[in-house]
Each structure stands twice: as C-alpha cells, then as structure tokens.
Design an enzyme around this catalytic site. Structure first.
Site, PDB file in Angstrom:
ATOM      1  N   ASN A 124       0.875  -1.185   0.000  1.00 18.97           N
ATOM      2  CA  ASN A 124       0.000   0.000   0.000  1.00 18.97           C
ATOM      3  C   ASN A 124       0.910   1.232   0.000  1.00 18.97           C
ATOM      4  OD1 ASN A 124      -1.794   2.046   0.436  1.00 18.97           O
ATOM      5  ND2 ASN A 124      -2.447   1.352   2.482  1.00 18.97           N
ATOM      6  N   TRP A 125       0.975   1.898  -1.134  1.00 16.69           N
ATOM      7  CA  TRP A 125       1.911   3.025  -1.275  1.00 16.69           C
ATOM      8  C   TRP A 125       1.391   4.303  -0.635  1.00 16.69           C
ATOM      9  CZ3 TRP A 125       3.766   2.643  -7.115  1.00 16.69           C
ATOM     10  CH2 TRP A 125       4.401   1.412  -7.306  1.00 16.69           C
ATOM     11  N   LYS A 126       0.140   4.306  -0.242  1.00 16.18           N
ATOM     12  CA  LYS A 126      -0.463   5.507   0.377  1.00 16.18           C
ATOM     13  C   LYS A 126      -0.181   6.726  -0.511  1.00 16.18           C
ATOM     14  CE  LYS A 126      -0.129   3.126   4.742  1.00 16.18           C
ATOM     15  NZ  LYS A 126      -0.041   3.157   6.180  1.00 16.18           N
ATOM     16  N   HIS A 158      -9.534   0.993   5.426  1.00 16.84           N
ATOM     17  CA  HIS A 158      -8.208   1.245   6.000  1.00 16.84           C
ATOM     18  C   HIS A 158      -8.351   2.254   7.139  1.00 16.84           C
ATOM     19  CE1 HIS A 158      -4.055   2.380   6.533  1.00 16.84           C
ATOM     20  NE2 HIS A 158      -3.712   1.294   5.859  1.00 16.84           N
ATOM     21  N   GLU A 206      -6.670   4.684   7.994  1.00 19.78           N
ATOM     22  CA  GLU A 206      -6.448   6.094   7.626  1.00 19.78           C
ATOM     23  C   GLU A 206      -7.693   6.683   6.972  1.00 19.78           C
ATOM     24  OE1 GLU A 206      -2.759   5.394   5.587  1.00 19.78           O
ATOM     25  OE2 GLU A 206      -1.853   4.865   7.509  1.00 19.78           O
ATOM     26  N   GLU A 244      -5.073  -4.914  10.587  1.00 22.90           N
ATOM     27  CA  GLU A 244      -4.022  -3.915  10.761  1.00 22.90           C
ATOM     28  C   GLU A 244      -4.261  -3.158  12.070  1.00 22.90           C
ATOM     29  OE1 GLU A 244      -2.243  -2.676   6.706  1.00 22.90           O
ATOM     30  OE2 GLU A 244      -4.074  -1.549   6.965  1.00 22.90           O
ATOM     31  N   GLY A 261       2.982   2.256  10.737  1.00 20.12           N
ATOM     32  CA  GLY A 261       3.947   3.341  10.566  1.00 20.12           C
ATOM     33  C   GLY A 261       4.694   3.701  11.828  1.00 20.12           C
ATOM     34  N   SER A 283       3.845  -2.181  10.193  1.00 19.50           N
ATOM     35  CA  SER A 283       5.301  -2.238  10.354  1.00 19.50           C
ATOM     36  C   SER A 283       5.891  -3.577   9.927  1.00 19.50           C
ATOM     37  CB  SER A 283       5.698  -1.890  11.795  1.00 19.50           C
ATOM     38  OG  SER A 283       5.326  -0.548  12.091  1.00 19.50           O
ATOM     39  N   GLY A 343       3.151  -1.148   4.198  1.00 19.90           N
ATOM     40  CA  GLY A 343       3.182   0.282   3.898  1.00 19.90           C
ATOM     41  C   GLY A 343       4.595   0.725   3.550  1.00 19.90           C
ATOM     42  N   GLY A 344       5.291   1.276   4.536  1.00 18.43           N
ATOM     43  CA  GLY A 344       6.596   1.890   4.305  1.00 18.43           C
ATOM     44  C   GLY A 344       7.590   1.001   3.563  1.00 18.43           C
TER      45      GLY A 344
HETATM   46  P1  13P Z   1       3.320   0.342   7.581  1.00 24.35           P
HETATM   47  O1  13P Z   1       3.829  -0.959   6.979  1.00 24.35           O
HETATM   48  O2  13P Z   1       4.061   1.541   7.105  1.00 24.35           O
HETATM   49  O3  13P Z   1       3.202   0.249   9.062  1.00 24.35           O
HETATM   50  O4  13P Z   1       1.810   0.536   7.021  1.00 24.35           O
HETATM   51  C1  13P Z   1       0.904  -0.510   7.130  1.00 24.35           C
HETATM   52  C2  13P Z   1      -0.330  -0.152   6.390  1.00 24.35           C
HETATM   53  O5  13P Z   1      -1.052   0.748   6.773  1.00 24.35           O
HETATM   54  C3  13P Z   1      -0.645  -0.911   5.165  1.00 24.35           C
HETATM   55  O6  13P Z   1      -1.927  -0.662   4.715  1.00 24.35           O
END
Ligand code: 13P
Length: 278
Positions: free
Chosen positions: A27-29, A120, A122, A192, A198, A236, A257-258
């Site tokens: 997920n590149w956000k 999600h 967010e 999640e 993050g 993470s 994510g990251g």
């Molecule tokens: P991180 O891997 O950066 O913690 O993000 C997880 C995430 O929100 C994937 O959708």
C-alpha cells in the site's frame, strides 16, 4: 504489547494451510511524489516478483499506487502478473457523472484495477469513514467486478482497554450481509492494528496469529463459505520480521506500507511469503 489482551496459549499448533493463497500487497499511500518514480518502483517490484512467481505460483503480489499514478503504473506493467489495487473508491455505483473528485469502481475496473482497499484505518480515522460509507464502497466495488480488501484493526486505547477483539469483530459484523454474498475470490481480510501502522511497533507474530485465528473462527461460524478466506496482517511489516509472520499458520499474507516503497525492502518480504509455502 498485545499479550496483555490475548491469551497466547490460544495460538493454534501447526495447521495445514489448506491451499490458501499467500498474498504480499504493498500500500503506497500518498507516495511517491512523481509518476516517473511510481513507474520505476512498480517495475522494481515486478522484477522481484518475477523471480519468485514461476517457482512459487501460490504466492501473489499486489501494489496499490495512489490514484494519480494508477494508470501509468498499469500501462508500465502490461500483462505481467502483479495485481493492481486501488486505495479508495467512490461510495456509489455510478460509472460516470457529476461526482467531483470521485473515481468510480467501474472506472477503476476499466483501468485494470483488480482490488480495492476498504476500511483502512487512515480512511476511517482521518476521513471519518464509518461503516455505512464503507459498506457503500464495498457494494460499489463488488458490483463493478472488483475484489475487496476489507481492513479492520483496533486503536491503541481500545487494545489497552481490552477491547481489541470486540472492536475487530464489530468491524467485520458491520459488513456481514455483504460478506455472506461474497466468495473467497472476491474478498480478503486485512488485520491492521492501528498502533502498529507506521510506528515500527509490530504485533508479535504469535499475537497477530491469535487475532487472525479469532477472525477466522468468527467467519467460520458466521460465513462458513469464507472459512478459508485469506487473512493478511499489516503494521510495520519489514524484511526482518516477514519470515516470522509468514511462518504463522493463520497469517496468509501481508499488507505492507513503508517497506513497500522500495523494491529492495519489498522484495525480501515477497520471498519470505513465497518460500514459506514449502
Ligand atoms: P506500515 O507498513 O508503514 O506500518 O503501514 C501498514 C499499512 O497501513 C498498510 O496498509
């Protein structure tokens, strides 16, 4: 951190995977900055996946670029086998029309998108999306022929108050009637925990596995035909914890994510889940 809530003795002993597909999804956000960077990242991920896919066909990989980059990434990937995921979708079923700022599910489908993220944290927390909006998005996606990755997870204060399981199951229950109408090819669940996103704070593999088992038990009772749905963990996930997560019996994949923002860190996560099949 999680062990205060969940009884680690509930961790299931090694169980057969029963042929569930493994998933590694990035997920590149709201990353990266330019279209060129997005295309280069997609090509790097594709290369890493291509090294695994023939040997380990039961591991699939997906990437979720931002909406501005989706089409260029789709064009750059051509017919290669990575799945394209949208991070969001309009909450109505109109294909086109006067909906400023929206991207419809049929538009995503026409652009080559296969899955859409719904729920999600967010979107729930930053954009205030509640279950009625999420349900409308879920319905729109399914009607357009997209698969849904339904994200659930508790916040830190909910975990600390012993509410993690209740919160997660309530998030699933809000979509129960839709889930009852879906097949395992149409839906994935992503657990999640919000406090792990993050932050560098990962749920321990054992604790994540316990929550995945709880989710699976709930679905087995409420939606028996989804008892073998793939359940992904997110929060993470990094190259150095991927193998331990992949070794867990109820963790069928990850939503990253990251660490999905560089093929050099995403590649080892793909390899960890691909090789965990054998
Ligand atoms: P991180 O891997 O950066 O913690 O993000 C997880 C995430 O929100 C994937 O959708």
């Amino acid at each position: 951190m999680m062990s205060d809530l969940l009884n680690l003795s509930q961790i299931s002993p090694v169980k057969p995977l029963l042929g569930r597909t493994r998933w590694v999804m990035g997920n590149w956000k709201m990353n990266p900055l330019t279209v060129q960077d997005a295309v280069m990242l997609a090509q790097g991920c594709q290369q890493r996946y291509a090294q695994c896919v023939e040997t380990y066909p039961q591991c699939r990989v997906g990437i979720a670029p931002g909406p501005l980059h989706l089409v260029s990434v789709a064009q750059a990937l051509g017919h290669l086998p990575m799945d394209l995921i949208a991070q969001d979708v309009a909450c109505h079923s109109m294909a086109t029309g006067a909906f400023t700022g929206d991207i419809s599910a049929p538009q995503l489908h026409a652009a080559g998108v296969r899955w859409v993220l719904v729920g999600h944290s967010e979107r729930r927390l930053v954009h205030g999306e509640h279950s009625s909006v999420l349900e409308a998005k879920l319905q729109a996606a399914i009607r357009a022929g997209l698969g849904v990755i339904l994200c659930v997870g508790e916040q830190l204060h909910e975990r600390e108050n012993g509410q993690a399981q209740v919160v997660v199951l309530a998030q699933l229950a809000a979509h129960l009637s839709s889930l009852q109408a879906l097949s395992t090819a149409q839906v994935l669940i992503a657990y999640e925990p919000v406090w792990a996103i993050g932050t560098g704070e990962t749920a321990s593999p054992g604790d994540a596995n316990v929550m995945h088992g709880i989710i699976r038990d709930y679905l087995t009772v409420q939606v028996p035909h989804l008892s073998q749905v793939s359940i992904l963990y997110g929060g993470s996930v990094k190259a150095d914890n991927a193998a331990a997560l992949a070794a867990c019996t109820d963790i069928d994949g990850v939503l990253v994510g990251g660490a999905a923002l560089e093929s050099g860190t995403f590649g080892p996560i793909i390899e960890a889940f691909a090789t965990a099949m054998v």
